[in-house]
Design an enzyme around this catalytic site. Sequence first.
Site, short mmCIF file in Angstrom:
data_model
loop_
_atom_site.label_atom_id
_atom_site.label_comp_id
_atom_site.label_asym_id
_atom_site.label_seq_id
_atom_site.Cartn_x
_atom_site.Cartn_y
_atom_site.Cartn_z
N GLN A 14 -5.64 9.69 4.25
CA GLN A 14 -4.65 9.66 5.32
C GLN A 14 -3.31 9.09 4.89
O GLN A 14 -2.36 9.14 5.64
CB GLN A 14 -5.19 8.87 6.53
N GLY A 39 -5.76 0.71 9.67
CA GLY A 39 -4.98 -0.13 10.58
C GLY A 39 -5.81 -1.32 11.01
O GLY A 39 -6.36 -1.32 12.09
N ARG A 40 -5.91 -2.30 10.12
CA ARG A 40 -6.77 -3.45 10.44
C ARG A 40 -6.17 -4.28 11.57
O ARG A 40 -6.89 -4.85 12.37
CB ARG A 40 -6.97 -4.29 9.17
N GLY A 44 0.83 -1.21 0.00
CA GLY A 44 0.00 0.00 0.00
C GLY A 44 0.85 1.25 0.00
O GLY A 44 1.90 1.29 0.63
N GLU A 60 -10.20 0.92 12.20
CA GLU A 60 -11.10 0.15 11.34
C GLU A 60 -11.17 -1.31 11.78
O GLU A 60 -12.15 -1.99 11.56
CB GLU A 60 -10.64 0.23 9.88
N ASN A 95 5.58 -5.56 5.52
CA ASN A 95 5.82 -6.93 5.98
C ASN A 95 5.99 -7.94 4.86
O ASN A 95 6.97 -8.69 4.82
CB ASN A 95 4.66 -7.38 6.87
N THR A 106 5.55 1.70 5.75
CA THR A 106 4.14 1.39 6.02
C THR A 106 3.52 2.45 6.91
O THR A 106 4.14 2.88 7.88
CB THR A 106 3.93 0.01 6.68
N ILE A 107 2.32 2.90 6.56
CA ILE A 107 1.63 3.83 7.45
C ILE A 107 1.19 3.11 8.73
O ILE A 107 0.95 3.76 9.74
CB ILE A 107 0.40 4.50 6.81
N ASP A 108 1.09 1.77 8.67
CA ASP A 108 0.55 1.03 9.82
C ASP A 108 1.52 0.97 10.99
O ASP A 108 1.12 0.61 12.10
CB ASP A 108 0.17 -0.39 9.39
#
Lengths: 470, 470
Positions: B332, B221-222, B12, B276, B146, B174-176
């Site tokens: 975002q 951010g699942r 992403g 989310e 990842n 990663t934004i996560d």
Amino acid sequence: MKKNLLVAQSGGPTAVINASLSGVIWKAMQEEKIDKIYGAQHGIAGVFSEEFVELKACAKKQMEEHFPKKEEESILLSPFGDFLLVKGSTRQEAAYFSRLAQTPAAALGSCRLKLKNPQEDPREFQELLSVFKAWNIGYFLYIGGNDSMDTAWKLSAYCKEQGEDIVVVGVPKTIDNDLEGIDHCPGFGSSAKYIAASLLELERECLVYDTKYVMIVEMMGRNAGWLTAAAALSAEKGSIPYLIYLEEQSFSKEQFQKDVEKALQQSDQVMVAVSEGIKDSNGKFLYTYGREEGNKDAFGHSIAGGAGGVLEQMILEKMSVKTRSIEFNLLQRCAGHLLSKTDVEESFLLGAQAVELAVLGENGKMSSLRRKLSGENSFEKSSGQKDSENSNTGKSPKAGIGYAVEYSAVPLSEVANQEKKIPLSWIGKDGHSLEEEALAYLRPLILGEYSCDFVDGLPQYISFFEKSGK
Amino acid sequence: MKKNLLVAQSGGPTAVINASLSGVIWKAMQEEKIDKIYGAQHGIAGVFSEEFVELKACAKKQMEEHFPKKEEESILLSPFGDFLLVKGSTRQEAAYFSRLAQTPAAALGSCRLKLKNPQEDPREFQELLSVFKAWNIGYFLYIGGNDSMDTAWKLSAYCKEQGEDIVVVGVPKTIDNDLEGIDHCPGFGSSAKYIAASLLELERECLVYDTKYVMIVEMMGRNAGWLTAAAALSAEKGSIPYLIYLEEQSFSKEQFQKDVEKALQQSDQVMVAVSEGIKDSNGKFLYTYGREEGNKDAFGHSIAGGAGGVLEQMILEKMSVKTRSIEFNLLQRCAGHLLSKTDVEESFLLGAQAVELAVLGENGKMSSLRRKLSGENSFEKSSGQKDSENSNTGKSPKAGIGYAVEYSAVPLSEVANQEKKIPLSWIGKDGHSLEEEALAYLRPLILGEYSCDFVDGLPQYISFFEKSGK
């Protein structure tokens, strides 16, 4: 005898409604005829309840809190602060009025209260007048949109009828850009800039995967498509097809599906921009489709949501392609971190001009501006034009060439309760694009960038009323 | 013998994934050991199909297009351009690498392709190796999260096993913020800044009307709540209560309703921030609630949507209060107009460092950084600290004090397929706030502001592949 000025804000917020307020306070502080400057909290509702803030004292106190005078020399100014410095402010004042101008959403609070017609029921007006008298208000400035201009208009007429020496002046505001009597509305440029810039950013997202992808983005504007039209600014700079559907035209599901299919033949990725207020040929709002019982998506799930979500389903019904619908929602009207320089400066000056009109006794007027024709100012530089724009500008002609405005005043009676829509002649024959006339109108309004002040990485804002603490 | 370098982007997008790419190209152009610099389009998928761009030539061509050399002296630099100038670039290079660094979403395109295990099926790896050999690739850099680090790890091991002199290095993205082996992930800071700033802007909206109002905002951010945790940065600067629900904790509807009721006793307005990926105590994702048949809102309408929409219904079930749910959605992770300076610079330097690691033969490593303990650098200034921050900073201690990083390298084996979650000890006992430890971790990451370049009021971006035209 000196009189007091009262100012209030009304209707839905914009990112620069406080730029107008900042202009009002800044100018009123310089006016010898004006004694106290009061701000009513929560619009006209706060006038009834006399929830007033003494803004001169409040501003001076906040100036010290935000920008201590002892550090005056070291106060760093945002570009809008520089603009105010040129206007004769001290560094402290410039920094303060700049921060207020770049604070989104009514710093005084707002309301959505529409007054009755004084011919039918004068009691509300009698009450307002008695409040004005009690507080020695000689000037009342109302910052707002259509309904607010209606309030200001009725009030100005009532004061005149009663022979009261109270001047009521309107200050325009709306992201919807649907006010009559003004070339474009304060607040619209910043929202349009946010939308056009964000679409180009979303386009980057749309392009990264090697798959067919239709991205649908929904803009505000239930009764006018101006904000959605801003997508045309992205379309002319972007690298994929944009399909733009405005509220002004009736929407056909079959045509839309054909448009998307055709666009997907040109490009794997397609952007769709849509007004929340689009309606079908029966005048039924598309967003209500999803609200019906038994409406299922391609996977048999019940669906709801706005017009964007409904369009998403229309695509999935017909073709197998990745889709995503995004709503700018409130973000498009409160993004203090991405303002149009043109918009902030004009909004500020419209506020300042309203004070001048009030002092001149121009009761029943709205502070306004008109765009000069290009012949009038062929050598003039746009107020929003960045000196620093030294790069290639792509396909379009230089966006700010020939743009200049002239400040004026219009009678509130010509503004109140009108709705200015996009002329149908500005919409392309294909029904999903905008003609050059529309682009020429839009381009200058998003010029130049201002951002709010940041401290510790976060926006710094100013408010005139404290909420019950956390 | 000189070898070629190949770089690709995967997973992403983030707003600064191209800052790392920019760092890779910038550094590789200075390395004598490196001949050509190739960029694979659409990640590892583009390696299979040999869709390569010769980046050195392409960059030089784009430099001239965007910033003609003859105007070099007049090229205006963004602050990130200034940063590059200090690093020894020419003005033209600084402007170009700066523009690329501030272009959101993979400029080379991306993919979501996970390779099979080479022990089970080596064919994909054989194919990649033969492509590498055919193009004389000595260095392969993979920018991603990842899954991408898993690909890089397997590939580095395979090359080593085969005795090939090919160095594979990972560049984190990663934004996560869920990668192991690094203090925080490139891309996270900018998303966190966008979220924290936007929440403070939305709070202004929330406050304007004199009514009870619960605003619900949903973050990505699942599997990890880092982005939602950024709301704590707004909460400490804001003026109304924030309820923050992270994916890391199981969610209770009853407790949530109680939390909202309690918060509404403190304040008329309340902000709710939600991941989310929040799940109930049965491990069921909340966003699936709305997907069920027969799920109706307070008006009997079918509802759907994300976790935010589900929370909205939970509030309306229990109390009569204005609510609105807003999804940041893709905005975002692609807001090139509001980047964290800290994040852009670190992402750039991690890309540059990956080239150094590759040239040093550090096969199987990921370019990384660690945060120095405050004792190590008590007099050091944060890289992200703005010199211009001269205003009051409110309640929190100066956000960047004691923040400094040290660049390092970690084995890809320690990163691949891990997921770093927020420690439960960082979550407040009330279940809807974050402890000081979390805030101390987050504060420096959003420091400093960078914005993309604007021309004609719109963002200017760089891409290395052209799409089928409009």
